[in-house]
Design a protein around this motif. Sequence first.
Motif, PDB file in Angstrom:
ATOM      1  N   ALA A 245       2.111   8.767  10.903  1.00 31.94           N
ATOM      2  CA  ALA A 245       0.736   8.037  11.525  1.00 31.94           C
ATOM      3  C   ALA A 245       0.172   7.271  10.163  1.00 31.94           C
ATOM      4  O   ALA A 245      -0.152   6.118  10.449  1.00 31.94           O
ATOM      5  CB  ALA A 245      -0.927   9.066  11.116  1.00 31.94           C
ATOM      6  N   GLU A 246       0.671   7.701   8.711  1.00 36.61           N
ATOM      7  CA  GLU A 246      -0.049   6.187   7.762  1.00 36.61           C
ATOM      8  C   GLU A 246       1.115   5.988   8.057  1.00 36.61           C
ATOM      9  O   GLU A 246       0.560   4.166   7.358  1.00 36.61           O
ATOM     10  CB  GLU A 246       0.412   7.749   6.383  1.00 36.61           C
ATOM     11  CG  GLU A 246      -0.565   8.638   6.010  1.00 36.61           C
ATOM     12  CD  GLU A 246      -0.447   9.488   6.408  1.00 36.61           C
ATOM     13  OE1 GLU A 246       0.198  10.098   7.348  1.00 36.61           O
ATOM     14  OE2 GLU A 246      -1.101  10.603   5.870  1.00 36.61           O
ATOM     15  N   LEU A 247       3.024   5.420   8.277  1.00 35.52           N
ATOM     16  CA  LEU A 247       3.999   4.792   8.224  1.00 35.52           C
ATOM     17  C   LEU A 247       3.424   3.829   9.289  1.00 35.52           C
ATOM     18  O   LEU A 247       3.985   2.730   9.512  1.00 35.52           O
ATOM     19  CB  LEU A 247       5.309   5.434   8.295  1.00 35.52           C
ATOM     20  CG  LEU A 247       6.125   5.108   8.374  1.00 35.52           C
ATOM     21  CD1 LEU A 247       6.445   4.785   6.885  1.00 35.52           C
ATOM     22  CD2 LEU A 247       7.264   5.829   8.570  1.00 35.52           C
TER      23      LEU A 247
ATOM     24  N   TRP B 153      -0.632  -2.556  10.203  1.00 34.89           N
ATOM     25  CA  TRP B 153      -1.454  -3.800   8.988  1.00 34.89           C
ATOM     26  C   TRP B 153      -0.456  -5.181   8.539  1.00 34.89           C
ATOM     27  O   TRP B 153      -0.811  -6.526   8.134  1.00 34.89           O
ATOM     28  CB  TRP B 153      -2.102  -2.989   7.479  1.00 34.89           C
ATOM     29  CG  TRP B 153      -3.555  -2.405   7.769  1.00 34.89           C
ATOM     30  CD1 TRP B 153      -3.673  -1.871   8.451  1.00 34.89           C
ATOM     31  CD2 TRP B 153      -3.111  -0.670   6.397  1.00 34.89           C
ATOM     32  NE1 TRP B 153      -4.900  -1.224   8.230  1.00 34.89           N
ATOM     33  CE2 TRP B 153      -4.520  -0.674   7.475  1.00 34.89           C
ATOM     34  CE3 TRP B 153      -2.739  -0.851   5.430  1.00 34.89           C
ATOM     35  CZ2 TRP B 153      -5.122   0.394   6.697  1.00 34.89           C
ATOM     36  CZ3 TRP B 153      -3.639   0.004   4.778  1.00 34.89           C
ATOM     37  CH2 TRP B 153      -4.627   0.821   5.874  1.00 34.89           C
ATOM     38  N   ILE B 154       0.657  -4.729   7.710  1.00 41.58           N
ATOM     39  CA  ILE B 154       1.911  -5.869   7.669  1.00 41.58           C
ATOM     40  C   ILE B 154       1.876  -6.453   8.905  1.00 41.58           C
ATOM     41  O   ILE B 154       2.123  -7.554   9.268  1.00 41.58           O
ATOM     42  CB  ILE B 154       2.856  -5.210   6.855  1.00 41.58           C
ATOM     43  CG1 ILE B 154       2.948  -4.358   5.930  1.00 41.58           C
ATOM     44  CG2 ILE B 154       4.217  -6.296   6.717  1.00 41.58           C
ATOM     45  CD1 ILE B 154       3.131  -3.252   5.271  1.00 41.58           C
ATOM     46  N   GLU B 155       2.293  -6.042  10.045  1.00 43.16           N
ATOM     47  CA  GLU B 155       2.995  -7.175  11.388  1.00 43.16           C
ATOM     48  C   GLU B 155       2.429  -7.373  11.991  1.00 43.16           C
ATOM     49  O   GLU B 155       2.458  -9.207  12.227  1.00 43.16           O
ATOM     50  CB  GLU B 155       3.829  -5.746  11.957  1.00 43.16           C
ATOM     51  CG  GLU B 155       5.526  -5.348  11.192  1.00 43.16           C
ATOM     52  CD  GLU B 155       6.181  -3.359  12.421  1.00 43.16           C
ATOM     53  OE1 GLU B 155       5.601  -3.908  13.060  1.00 43.16           O
ATOM     54  OE2 GLU B 155       6.993  -3.987  11.948  1.00 43.16           O
TER      55      GLU B 155
ATOM     56  N   SER C  40       6.382   4.060   0.696  1.00 43.87           N
ATOM     57  CA  SER C  40       6.885   2.954   0.376  1.00 43.87           C
ATOM     58  C   SER C  40       8.190   2.491   0.877  1.00 43.87           C
ATOM     59  O   SER C  40       8.118   1.634   1.113  1.00 43.87           O
ATOM     60  CB  SER C  40       6.318   2.616  -0.521  1.00 43.87           C
ATOM     61  OG  SER C  40       7.699   2.787  -2.186  1.00 43.87           O
ATOM     62  N   VAL C  41       8.911   3.573  -0.066  1.00 46.27           N
ATOM     63  CA  VAL C  41      10.172   2.935   0.314  1.00 46.27           C
ATOM     64  C   VAL C  41      11.158   3.136   2.231  1.00 46.27           C
ATOM     65  O   VAL C  41      11.200   2.324   2.665  1.00 46.27           O
ATOM     66  CB  VAL C  41      11.570   3.740   0.027  1.00 46.27           C
ATOM     67  CG1 VAL C  41      13.282   3.773   0.174  1.00 46.27           C
ATOM     68  CG2 VAL C  41      11.258   4.211  -1.650  1.00 46.27           C
ATOM     69  N   LYS C  42      10.208   3.801   2.835  1.00 47.62           N
ATOM     70  CA  LYS C  42      10.520   4.007   4.065  1.00 47.62           C
ATOM     71  C   LYS C  42       9.869   3.655   4.910  1.00 47.62           C
ATOM     72  O   LYS C  42      10.487   2.469   6.080  1.00 47.62           O
ATOM     73  CB  LYS C  42       9.731   5.229   4.668  1.00 47.62           C
ATOM     74  CG  LYS C  42      10.535   6.216   6.352  1.00 47.62           C
ATOM     75  CD  LYS C  42      11.749   6.433   6.191  1.00 47.62           C
ATOM     76  CE  LYS C  42      12.140   6.686   7.796  1.00 47.62           C
ATOM     77  NZ  LYS C  42      13.401   6.606   8.301  1.00 47.62           N
ATOM     78  N   LEU C  43       8.506   2.814   4.450  1.00 50.32           N
ATOM     79  CA  LEU C  43       8.128   1.722   4.959  1.00 50.32           C
ATOM     80  C   LEU C  43       8.541   0.532   5.009  1.00 50.32           C
ATOM     81  O   LEU C  43       9.298  -0.157   6.033  1.00 50.32           O
ATOM     82  CB  LEU C  43       7.009   1.585   4.807  1.00 50.32           C
ATOM     83  CG  LEU C  43       5.243   0.292   4.620  1.00 50.32           C
ATOM     84  CD1 LEU C  43       5.369   0.723   6.160  1.00 50.32           C
ATOM     85  CD2 LEU C  43       4.670   0.271   4.620  1.00 50.32           C
ATOM     86  N   ALA C  44       9.201   0.364   3.942  1.00 48.07           N
ATOM     87  CA  ALA C  44      10.062  -1.233   3.619  1.00 48.07           C
ATOM     88  C   ALA C  44      11.283  -0.946   4.776  1.00 48.07           C
ATOM     89  O   ALA C  44      11.465  -1.772   5.191  1.00 48.07           O
ATOM     90  CB  ALA C  44      10.823  -1.548   1.592  1.00 48.07           C
ATOM     91  N   GLN C  45      12.033   0.070   4.788  1.00 49.10           N
ATOM     92  CA  GLN C  45      13.470  -0.080   5.628  1.00 49.10           C
ATOM     93  C   GLN C  45      12.831   0.024   6.436  1.00 49.10           C
ATOM     94  O   GLN C  45      13.468  -0.765   7.023  1.00 49.10           O
ATOM     95  CB  GLN C  45      13.609   1.546   5.438  1.00 49.10           C
ATOM     96  CG  GLN C  45      14.296   1.267   3.780  1.00 49.10           C
ATOM     97  CD  GLN C  45      14.562   3.078   3.900  1.00 49.10           C
ATOM     98  OE1 GLN C  45      15.314   4.175   4.786  1.00 49.10           O
ATOM     99  NE2 GLN C  45      15.796   2.962   2.849  1.00 49.10           N
TER     100      GLN C  45
END
Length: 278
Positions: free
Chosen positions: A109-111, A117-119, A140-145
């Motif tokens: 859910a947080e992901l 928010w970003i896209e 943070s790493v998973k999100l960036a990936q």
Amino acid sequence: MTGEEALQIVDAVLRSTILEQGLNDVQSVVFIESWLGRTYAEIADKLGYDYDYIKQVGSQLWRSLSQVTGEEVSKKNIQAVLHRYQQSQSTTQDWGEAIDVSRFYGRQAELQTLATWIENERCRFVGIFRLGGIGKTTLSVKLAQEIQSQFEYVIWRSLRQALPLNTLLGEILPILMGSEATIDSSIHILMQQLQQKRCLLVFDNVESILQSGNRCGQYQQGFEGYQQLFERICDELHQSCLIVTGREKPGGIANNIANRLCRGQSTESILSLENRPK
């Protein structure tokens, strides 16, 4: 490249245009079926639509993609054009000391919230804050990936060793500028790059540059430049995003974001993780 992967790329490419509008349901089906070699007649029969309407949807889709890719796109050459476009748009990545997140569980859910928010909302500054040991770094790493394909550059850095700002900029700017990099590692130069290119920066463990035990988020002596950097990323118009994680919010940032949200703006957002397993 599978049809689904191609569909995601096309949807993201169209959302990155001025209209910021991706594929609708009919366009998605027309694209997938065209990718698989189906004729407009076959697609129309499958969807139960008029042939001329499906052909019109396809023609408009190819015109839109032609404008974005710079190549004349048609039903016959879409695979070749998209392969070339993907190669030309490949993301430059530098993951620094990022951890392995191949076994990522929970936090879906947080992901999804952060990705939205970003896209979709094009947030320029995103903060992930909470006490230690609940998965901020992993998230943070998973999100960036997961969102890296939306950016030209992805740079992940840990501030755990209290990295001086000049040192950090000295690492980041050569990645963004290549042979054009200068010895001037200034915030101003970085902001120029964030305006010219779509970059994703991730700074982990921001509490390392804050005063120990001070809950107001004041910066350690000599690290005040980070506040200027964060405020400029929040305030100035650019096409990039900075994700910051930490046990506490840096001074000035929370108030900055709260004031903007009160004015109906959404260029910055903060997520406070719940204290539960990763």
